[in-house]
Motif scaffolding. Structure first.
Motif, PDB file in Angstrom:
ATOM      1  N   GLY A 112       0.815  -1.209   0.000  1.00 48.45           N
ATOM      2  CA  GLY A 112       0.000   0.000   0.000  1.00 48.45           C
ATOM      3  C   GLY A 112       0.846   1.254   0.000  1.00 48.45           C
ATOM      4  N   ARG A 113       1.976   1.214   0.705  1.00 44.18           N
ATOM      5  CA  ARG A 113       2.854   2.382   0.739  1.00 44.18           C
ATOM      6  C   ARG A 113       3.538   2.575  -0.614  1.00 44.18           C
ATOM      7  NH1 ARG A 113       6.484   4.800   5.511  1.00 44.18           N
ATOM      8  NH2 ARG A 113       4.367   4.888   6.316  1.00 44.18           N
ATOM      9  N   GLN A 114       3.907   1.477  -1.276  1.00 48.90           N
ATOM     10  CA  GLN A 114       4.541   1.603  -2.591  1.00 48.90           C
ATOM     11  C   GLN A 114       3.556   2.205  -3.593  1.00 48.90           C
ATOM     12  OE1 GLN A 114       7.722   1.192  -2.402  1.00 48.90           O
ATOM     13  NE2 GLN A 114       7.308   0.463  -0.334  1.00 48.90           N
ATOM     14  N   LEU A 115       2.308   1.740  -3.563  1.00 49.36           N
ATOM     15  CA  LEU A 115       1.297   2.289  -4.463  1.00 49.36           C
ATOM     16  C   LEU A 115       1.048   3.752  -4.152  1.00 49.36           C
ATOM     17  CD1 LEU A 115      -0.679   1.806  -6.744  1.00 49.36           C
ATOM     18  CD2 LEU A 115      -2.329   0.932  -5.073  1.00 49.36           C
ATOM     19  N   GLY A 177      10.752  -0.144 -11.721  1.00 60.94           N
ATOM     20  CA  GLY A 177      10.065  -0.997 -12.689  1.00 60.94           C
ATOM     21  C   GLY A 177       9.666  -2.330 -12.098  1.00 60.94           C
ATOM     22  N   ALA A 178      10.569  -2.947 -11.339  1.00 56.69           N
ATOM     23  CA  ALA A 178      10.275  -4.237 -10.717  1.00 56.69           C
ATOM     24  C   ALA A 178       9.150  -4.112  -9.691  1.00 56.69           C
ATOM     25  CB  ALA A 178      11.534  -4.788 -10.051  1.00 56.69           C
ATOM     26  N   THR A 179       9.163  -3.004  -8.947  1.00 53.03           N
ATOM     27  CA  THR A 179       8.126  -2.797  -7.934  1.00 53.03           C
ATOM     28  C   THR A 179       6.765  -2.585  -8.575  1.00 53.03           C
ATOM     29  OG1 THR A 179       9.751  -1.800  -6.436  1.00 53.03           O
ATOM     30  CG2 THR A 179       7.432  -1.388  -5.965  1.00 53.03           C
ATOM     31  N   LEU A 180       6.714  -1.770  -9.619  1.00 56.95           N
ATOM     32  CA  LEU A 180       5.434  -1.514 -10.286  1.00 56.95           C
ATOM     33  C   LEU A 180       4.888  -2.790 -10.913  1.00 56.95           C
ATOM     34  CD1 LEU A 180       3.374   0.638 -10.996  1.00 56.95           C
ATOM     35  CD2 LEU A 180       4.695   1.182 -13.039  1.00 56.95           C
ATOM     36  N   ARG A 181       5.770  -3.583 -11.533  1.00 53.49           N
ATOM     37  CA  ARG A 181       5.332  -4.853 -12.110  1.00 53.49           C
ATOM     38  C   ARG A 181       4.781  -5.767 -11.014  1.00 53.49           C
ATOM     39  NH1 ARG A 181       6.643  -8.244 -16.542  1.00 53.49           N
ATOM     40  NH2 ARG A 181       5.275 -10.069 -16.323  1.00 53.49           N
ATOM     41  N   TRP A 182       5.456  -5.802  -9.856  1.00 56.73           N
ATOM     42  CA  TRP A 182       4.999  -6.643  -8.764  1.00 56.73           C
ATOM     43  C   TRP A 182       3.644  -6.186  -8.217  1.00 56.73           C
ATOM     44  CZ3 TRP A 182       4.358  -5.395  -3.495  1.00 56.73           C
ATOM     45  CH2 TRP A 182       4.054  -6.491  -2.668  1.00 56.73           C
ATOM     46  N   LEU A 183       3.414  -4.885  -8.183  1.00 58.90           N
ATOM     47  CA  LEU A 183       2.117  -4.386  -7.730  1.00 58.90           C
ATOM     48  C   LEU A 183       0.990  -4.865  -8.639  1.00 58.90           C
ATOM     49  CD1 LEU A 183       3.041  -0.725  -6.714  1.00 58.90           C
ATOM     50  CD2 LEU A 183       2.273  -2.544  -5.181  1.00 58.90           C
ATOM     51  N   SER A 188       6.345 -12.439  -6.442  1.00 60.82           N
ATOM     52  CA  SER A 188       7.567 -12.053  -5.727  1.00 60.82           C
ATOM     53  C   SER A 188       8.798 -12.784  -6.253  1.00 60.82           C
ATOM     54  CB  SER A 188       7.404 -12.334  -4.231  1.00 60.82           C
ATOM     55  OG  SER A 188       6.383 -11.524  -3.680  1.00 60.82           O
ATOM     56  N   GLU A 189       8.630 -14.040  -6.624  1.00 66.00           N
ATOM     57  CA  GLU A 189       9.774 -14.791  -7.144  1.00 66.00           C
ATOM     58  C   GLU A 189      10.294 -14.151  -8.427  1.00 66.00           C
ATOM     59  OE1 GLU A 189       9.008 -18.922  -7.569  1.00 66.00           O
ATOM     60  OE2 GLU A 189       8.601 -19.249  -5.437  1.00 66.00           O
ATOM     61  N   ALA A 190       9.379 -13.763  -9.301  1.00 69.50           N
ATOM     62  CA  ALA A 190       9.786 -13.111 -10.556  1.00 69.50           C
ATOM     63  C   ALA A 190      10.455 -11.777 -10.266  1.00 69.50           C
ATOM     64  CB  ALA A 190       8.576 -12.919 -11.466  1.00 69.50           C
ATOM     65  N   ALA A 191       9.939 -11.044  -9.291  1.00 67.86           N
ATOM     66  CA  ALA A 191      10.530  -9.745  -8.940  1.00 67.86           C
ATOM     67  C   ALA A 191      11.966  -9.925  -8.454  1.00 67.86           C
ATOM     68  CB  ALA A 191       9.688  -9.058  -7.868  1.00 67.86           C
ATOM     69  N   LEU A 192      12.195 -10.927  -7.623  1.00 71.80           N
ATOM     70  CA  LEU A 192      13.545 -11.174  -7.117  1.00 71.80           C
ATOM     71  C   LEU A 192      14.485 -11.622  -8.232  1.00 71.80           C
ATOM     72  CD1 LEU A 192      12.729 -12.858  -3.688  1.00 71.80           C
ATOM     73  CD2 LEU A 192      13.801 -10.630  -4.059  1.00 71.80           C
ATOM     74  N   ARG A 193      13.952 -12.382  -9.197  1.00 70.21           N
ATOM     75  CA  ARG A 193      14.796 -12.763 -10.346  1.00 70.21           C
ATOM     76  C   ARG A 193      15.196 -11.529 -11.130  1.00 70.21           C
ATOM     77  NH1 ARG A 193      11.006 -16.934 -11.028  1.00 70.21           N
ATOM     78  NH2 ARG A 193      10.069 -15.856 -12.822  1.00 70.21           N
TER      79      ARG A 193
END
Length: 207
Positions: A112-115, A177-183, A188-193
């Motif tokens: 929620g804070r990232q958004l 970019g990784a954070t927005l995609r994760w939102l 999470s696994e893809a984000a860490l990759r």
């Protein structure tokens, strides 16, 4: 009778309340009346501490930036490896992965804070009087990330081949970019990759 609290404490309370509302419902829901109601204070007190909603938005953006910088400033502790010496590039990549993972844990724990951060940015870009807020967010992110990158390089005895601010700007762009995609997908696994790929890319910019 309500106990007296210093204005600085009241401001912190109202910022915390604004962030809580914004994380749940978005920046548009953060109104003076709503903040007063949830904080259990008078509307006049909110107006006294923050003359306009824009003032509160600026304070919220500053708090988010400060919280992120506080995590970034913590010394990085690397787990010991076996007795086989690592190449410097491998050691740097491992350290970068550890730093990015620590930052990622902060993001993942508070979606929620990232958004809300993105919402504040886009609102600031649409309101000329708030443009400085968007600049503040990115300047703080780049500065904090730059401090982490320098710390990581010093930790393993590496040197960046270009100005650390330039490297940091690239890293912040990738993390955003990784954070927005994760939102969007919550994978999470893809984000860490993806962040691991960022760490690998950054090692090519140091020796």
């Amino acid at each position: 009778m309500r106990a007296y609290r210093p204005i600085a404490d009241r401001r912190r309370q109202l910022i915390d309340t604004g962030l809580a509302i914004g994380e749940r419902e978005g920046v548009a829901a953060v109104t003076a009346r709503r903040v007063a109601s949830e904080a259990g204070v008078s509307l006049g007190l909110v107006s006294y501490c923050f003359a306009t909603k824009d003032d509160l938005t600026v304070a919220m953006a500053q708090r988010i930036a400060e919280d992120t910088a506080e995590v970034a400033d913590e010394p990085l502790q690397l787990a010991p490896r076996d007795s086989v010496p690592e190449e410097r590039s491998s050691e740097l990549e491992r350290a970068l992965n550890a730093a990015l993972k620590r930052l990622w844990d902060l993001h993942e724990a508070a979606p929620g804070r990232q958004l809300l951060t993105y919402e504040i940015t886009t609102r600031a870009l649409r309101e000329p009087r708030l443009n400085d807020v968007a600049q503040l967010q990115y300047d703080t992110a780049v500065r904090s990330c730059g401090g982490v990158l320098q710390h990581v390089a010093d930790l393993v005895g590496a040197t960046w081949d270009r100005d650390v601010e330039e490297v940091s700007s690239l890293a912040v762009m990738a993390i955003d970019g990784a954070t927005l995609r994760w939102l969007v997908d919550k994978d999470s696994e893809a984000a860490l990759r993806r962040l691991s790929d960022v760490a690998r890319m950054l090692t090519t910019m140091a020796h």
